[in-house]
Scaffold this motif. Structure first.
Motif, PDB file in Angstrom:
ATOM      1  N   VAL A  46       0.624  -1.653  -0.224  1.00 58.84           N
ATOM      2  CA  VAL A  46      -0.135   0.170  -0.236  1.00 58.84           C
ATOM      3  C   VAL A  46       1.209   1.029   0.058  1.00 58.84           C
ATOM      4  N   CYS A  47       1.612   1.266   0.663  1.00 60.33           N
ATOM      5  CA  CYS A  47       3.075   2.694   0.753  1.00 60.33           C
ATOM      6  C   CYS A  47       3.968   2.846  -0.650  1.00 60.33           C
ATOM      7  N   LEU A  48       4.158   1.397  -0.994  1.00 61.46           N
ATOM      8  CA  LEU A  48       4.575   1.576  -2.102  1.00 61.46           C
ATOM      9  C   LEU A  48       3.458   1.622  -3.498  1.00 61.46           C
ATOM     10  N   LEU A  49       3.078   1.373  -3.283  1.00 55.52           N
ATOM     11  CA  LEU A  49       1.609   2.131  -4.300  1.00 55.52           C
ATOM     12  C   LEU A  49       1.048   4.145  -4.319  1.00 55.52           C
ATOM     13  N   VAL A  50       1.173   4.072  -2.938  1.00 56.75           N
ATOM     14  CA  VAL A  50       1.049   5.617  -2.790  1.00 56.75           C
ATOM     15  C   VAL A  50       2.079   6.992  -2.516  1.00 56.75           C
ATOM     16  N   THR A  51       3.488   5.782  -2.386  1.00 57.03           N
ATOM     17  CA  THR A  51       4.357   6.286  -2.744  1.00 57.03           C
ATOM     18  C   THR A  51       4.597   6.517  -4.464  1.00 57.03           C
ATOM     19  N   THR A  52       3.963   5.710  -5.322  1.00 56.98           N
ATOM     20  CA  THR A  52       4.563   5.807  -6.563  1.00 56.98           C
ATOM     21  C   THR A  52       3.309   6.514  -7.421  1.00 56.98           C
ATOM     22  N   LYS A  53       1.856   6.768  -6.654  1.00 57.87           N
ATOM     23  CA  LYS A  53       1.004   7.399  -7.351  1.00 57.87           C
ATOM     24  C   LYS A  53       1.721   8.899  -6.890  1.00 57.87           C
ATOM     25  N   ILE A  54       2.168   9.247  -5.437  1.00 58.15           N
ATOM     26  CA  ILE A  54       3.005  10.857  -5.258  1.00 58.15           C
ATOM     27  C   ILE A  54       3.809  10.915  -6.326  1.00 58.15           C
ATOM     28  N   ILE A  55       4.503   9.973  -6.449  1.00 58.40           N
ATOM     29  CA  ILE A  55       6.136  10.259  -7.413  1.00 58.40           C
ATOM     30  C   ILE A  55       5.162  10.648  -8.668  1.00 58.40           C
ATOM     31  N   SER A  56       3.996   9.913  -9.328  1.00 52.87           N
ATOM     32  CA  SER A  56       3.762   9.932  -9.858  1.00 52.87           C
ATOM     33  C   SER A  56       2.785  11.527 -10.877  1.00 52.87           C
ATOM     34  N   GLY A  57       2.143  11.532  -9.583  1.00 55.64           N
ATOM     35  CA  GLY A  57       1.951  13.120  -9.214  1.00 55.64           C
ATOM     36  C   GLY A  57       2.918  13.817  -9.240  1.00 55.64           C
ATOM     37  N   LEU A  58       3.876  14.142  -8.594  1.00 56.82           N
ATOM     38  CA  LEU A  58       4.969  15.566  -9.546  1.00 56.82           C
ATOM     39  C   LEU A  58       5.055  15.213 -10.441  1.00 56.82           C
ATOM     40  N   ARG A  59       5.333  13.582 -10.746  1.00 58.05           N
ATOM     41  CA  ARG A  59       6.179  14.147 -11.649  1.00 58.05           C
ATOM     42  C   ARG A  59       5.779  14.647 -13.190  1.00 58.05           C
ATOM     43  N   GLU A  60       3.594  14.708 -12.880  1.00 51.50           N
ATOM     44  CA  GLU A  60       3.258  15.267 -13.700  1.00 51.50           C
ATOM     45  C   GLU A  60       3.342  16.984 -13.184  1.00 51.50           C
ATOM     46  N   SER A  61       3.081  17.347 -12.008  1.00 52.30           N
ATOM     47  CA  SER A  61       2.955  19.136 -12.383  1.00 52.30           C
ATOM     48  C   SER A  61       4.233  19.336 -12.329  1.00 52.30           C
ATOM     49  N   THR A  62       5.258  18.676 -12.544  1.00 52.13           N
ATOM     50  CA  THR A  62       6.995  19.303 -12.937  1.00 52.13           C
ATOM     51  C   THR A  62       6.712  19.706 -14.026  1.00 52.13           C
ATOM     52  N   SER A  63       6.253  18.261 -15.383  1.00 48.65           N
ATOM     53  CA  SER A  63       6.054  18.721 -16.428  1.00 48.65           C
ATOM     54  C   SER A  63       5.351  19.441 -16.720  1.00 48.65           C
ATOM     55  N   GLN A  64       3.963  19.330 -15.810  1.00 44.61           N
ATOM     56  CA  GLN A  64       3.377  20.799 -16.511  1.00 44.61           C
ATOM     57  C   GLN A  64       3.576  22.039 -16.132  1.00 44.61           C
ATOM     58  N   LEU A  65       4.317  22.474 -15.002  1.00 39.46           N
ATOM     59  CA  LEU A  65       5.090  23.311 -14.655  1.00 39.46           C
ATOM     60  C   LEU A  65       6.013  24.064 -15.545  1.00 39.46           C
TER      61      LEU A  65
END
Length: 308
Positions: A46-65
């Motif tokens: 669960v932690c791994l999935l949450v972390t992956t999702k957070i990282i993915s979200g950060l990457r998307e946010s970074t890409s968008q920025l």
């Protein structure tokens, strides 16, 4: 031995019983540890999935920025380019609004009919008197010259093409021969009596095209047709018709990138007719200039070299 008394276990039986209890405790402990391990494993996943999702979200946010930052950078660059272009246009407009500098007319060729021929005579006399008049400007003028008859063949019996340095030649060839970089043309007074504004503009365009074909870098200045005395207006030669032609010439210059010089604006009185003091032939055609009129014409050119 009493009937209700438990039988005594032998030493071997007690050992077996202790081992059995030990195995049960070990099994319970193993089950507990297995369950705990499973819980930890699930929690880890669960932690791994949450972390992956957070990282993915950060990457998307970074890409968008990064994309937004790139877009903003591009817009800023475009805005700076527009600002620089606007400043360049402002600087050019300011420069064009200044009076003509000394020598401005050195590379000019003035083209026209009898009205411009009168200017040529005035300039020539002023130079003979020691005056610096229109610098070293040259002239290509002839009585009865028009936009239309400039297009006639040189060997035509009624040709009125002017001569340049003793040789009759087409306007476009005279521009080349003179080495002019600026060509000032005032024609139309002889066209307006027999042609429509649309027909005159066709001849204007043909003449300008011929000039630019042989001298592509030359600057063309079209001067407005000047007014006639009110007492000399006719149905075909009227100030109203002259104004209509001038409006069309100004629009044409705007479309082609030529300079339009509204010389007529300083030759008119309040009613839109030629100022009487500026007229040299009030008893004849009422269109030619006196010395005072020529001086006003030259002053306009010097103060408004680009018509601004």
């Amino acid at each position: 031995m009493a009937a209700n008394q438990s039988p005594r276990l032998s030493a071997a039986d007690r050992v077996r019983a202790d081992r059995l209890r030990q195995r049960r405790r070990e099994k319970r402990m193993l089950s507990t540890m297995t369950l705990l391990a499973l819980v930890f494993l699930i929690a880890f996943v669960v932690c791994l999935l949450v972390t992956t999702k957070i990282i993915s979200g950060l990457r998307e946010s970074t890409s968008q920025l990064e994309e937004e930052n790139s877009q903003l950078t591009q817009e800023l660059t475009e805005a700076q380019a527009v600002a620089a272009e606007a400043q360049e246009l402002l600087d050019e407009a300011a420069a064009r609004a200044q009076p003509a500098a000394d020598g401005f007319f050195d590379d000019a060729l003035f083209v026209g009919d009898s009205v411009s021929y009168r200017l040529e005579l005035y300039v020539t006399q002023e130079r003979l008197n020691g005056e610096d008049c229109l610098d070293d400007a040259q002239f290509y003028t002839a009585t009865s010259l028009s936009w239309s008859n400039l297009l006639w063949d040189l060997d035509y019996a009624y040709s009125v093409h002017p001569s340049y340095q003793g040789e009759k030649m087409y306007l476009e060839d005279a521009v080349v021969a003179s080495g002019a970089q600026k060509v000032y043309i005032m024609l139309g007074i002889n066209d307006i009596v027999g042609y429509s504004v649309a027909a005159i503009l066709e001849d204007v365009d043909e003449n300008c095209s011929r000039i630019l074909e042989k001298s592509p870098d030359v600057a063309i200045f079209i001067e407005s047709v000047t007014p006639v005395l009110a007492s000399k207006e006719t149905s075909t030669l009227s100030n109203e018709r002259i104004d209509s032609l001038n409006e069309a010439l100004e629009s044409y210059c705007d479309e082609q990138g030529f300079t339009y010089l509204d010389v007529a604006s300083v030759m008119k009185n309040e009613s839109g007719s030629l100022i009487e003091e500026y007229c040299s032939d009030p008893e004849a055609m009422g269109i030619h200039f006196s010395g005072e009129g020529c001086a006003a014409w030259i002053e306009y050119l010097e103060q408004h070299p680009y018509g601004v």
